[in-house]
Design a protein around this motif. Sequence first.
Motif: not given
Lengths: 291, 416
Positions: B311, B299, B309, B287-288, B315, B295
């Motif tokens: 989803e 983002v 952002p 997740h963001h 990713w 990561s």
Amino acid sequence: MAVIFLLEQVLNGLLVGAYYLLIALGLSLIFSLGGIVNLAHGAFYAVGAYLAVSLAPWIGFGGAFFASPLLVAFLGVLVERFFFRKFYRADPILSLLLTFGLAMIIEQSLRMIFGAAPLPFSIPPALRGQVFLGDFIYPRYRLIIFGVALAAVTATWFLVYRTAFGRVVRAGAQNPDMVGALGISLQPYMTAVVAVGLGLAGLAGVLLAPISGVHPAMGAEILTAAFVVVVIGGLGSFWGVIAAAALVGVVRGLTIYFFPPAGEASIYLLMALVLLLRPRGLLGERIQKFE
Amino acid sequence: MVQSNDLTRRTLLKGTASATALVGIGMPAIVKAQADVIRIGHLTPVTGFLGPLGEFAQMGVRLAAEEINAAGGILGRPVELVIEDSVNPQTASAKAERLIERDKVAMIIGEISSASALAIGQVADRTKTVFINTGANSDALRGASCNPFMFHIEAANSMMVLAVGNYLKSENMIKGKKWYSLTADYAFGHDLFRVAKKFVTENGGEFVGEELVPTDATDFSPYLLKIRQARPDVVASNLAGNQITNFIKQYAEYGLQFPITGFGFDTAVAWGAGKGNFSGIWPLIWHHLVDSPSSKKYVEAFAKKYGKPPENQSWGDYNSLKIVAQSFAELKSADPQKLAEHLRKGAKFDILKSREGYFRAYDNQMVQEMYAVRAKDPDKMKDQWDIYDPLGSVPGPSESLEVLAPPQDGACKMPA
């Protein structure tokens, strides 16, 4: 105990019926008065929902509740003027193709403008909450949908069966040549009928946007069920659609109570059964060109 | 004179019109056309009920291609994406073949539907072309249907169940509790429910209701009334796509208070529900809000390019292309056969998590960390994207990553 639960499902089914009725009513109206099977009806329902989502931040849910069906009705005026008008007397296959194409264009346009992901939209805080009657539970918002559906049905009935406008439209549906011979041009009347029919779809869109996903295919999702309601009620029958919407809501609710996997299939079974016993639907009229 | 002029113009117009039509129908979206490029096929559903996720998948892979090309491409050659809508298993299979035979792609990334992933996987196996599955969860793809050319960066259903199950156990939501589940009535839902039920019952929970929900259901009220009558301790969703959006909206509408959880989840369906509707504990592959340097960078780049952002689906597709680029660079070659061998040898990759991931040779599943999130109090949400708080990652820092992976039960038989 079980009887209470069944009764609860029956009453809930009536509420859900109102949800089907709002969409099916406009579909039935345009069909019975114009002879057009509008496969794009669901798409206009989706447009109503997207308008509500886009307008609500500016004019609030209350404002969108009025503005969005009016805008969809105005789209209806354009659609009638430039498309439907050419097809009232044509082979029904042609209008099926036309409205099918229209549905695809609208759905893809929504996808291009807003993206495929569902858009967030909620019940306004003032309309949230539940009403408890004994052990039964009713979300306040669903009762409001029920009330609006009743009001819309009553208003439509009044317009078609109790006004001079409605008399011309009904006469035109049965014998357009005779209406013309009497010196009345049917065109503006049909424009109004399509605007009202699509406006009802837009209204359904606004009302359902807070309780179902707002995504481009939402119209296609609901269209089949709406057709089932119209077919069960009988093509062209005003009261038939109302009875069918209630019946479909209740049968679906009871099926989910006893055998959930068949929840959606039950309404198609119901349709098959009704068509076997009464080929024209519950209260269907004899329509020359479809016999 | 005038007449012949007119004719030529008309012929020209007709020609242009038909050429335009042909281009529109026949040609896929080629992002960049150059001679010495490395072509990568991207094949995922962007229409239909998985469309919302497919859209994020395309955003992810486009961003990766852009970053790779900005950094000089792969082995000095630019990456060119050939992007297609996979629609359904039949179309997916035909398009996979076309991508490989006609467009000469080096490998294929994509898919969300397990049925379509199976179809593409078969083409991949036959043509010895690597396919990285970025969104299909069915355990069978990693079991009886596995093959040496189909890789899975996406988690299997059993991994989703273990990831969230861990947190449900620590919240005392399983042992001695009554569960009520709603399951999407098709292959994905059945597969997920089978794994979820095994986990819950093994850990001392009991199912008081297990309902199958047709995928075309939009009104959940009859189910909600049944849940209310059953008074369970936990309501569990094994629903899919738009079903989840409809379900959580109406669950909030009926004001039911039993805690919700789910075993399959995508952030997009919760973002699409709206304020005050989302609740419960859910598993995610990423997740963001994941707190790792790579990561955060991703983002930021995604938000800059798309205004929102990323989803979890974006990713998978973003990382798959990055993995391919890194592998080709390490191999100093864009040979598809070598790529498969390289990935199966356990090469490690930064996949925007605190620990690196790798494909294990047993079933080509990416072994990796996973996450769970808890819905935020609506009053504390900063904006429409801020809907949950991270609950941390599994497995713990001292545990082997393999504890999450599907059991090596011998169902997958890779040819030697």
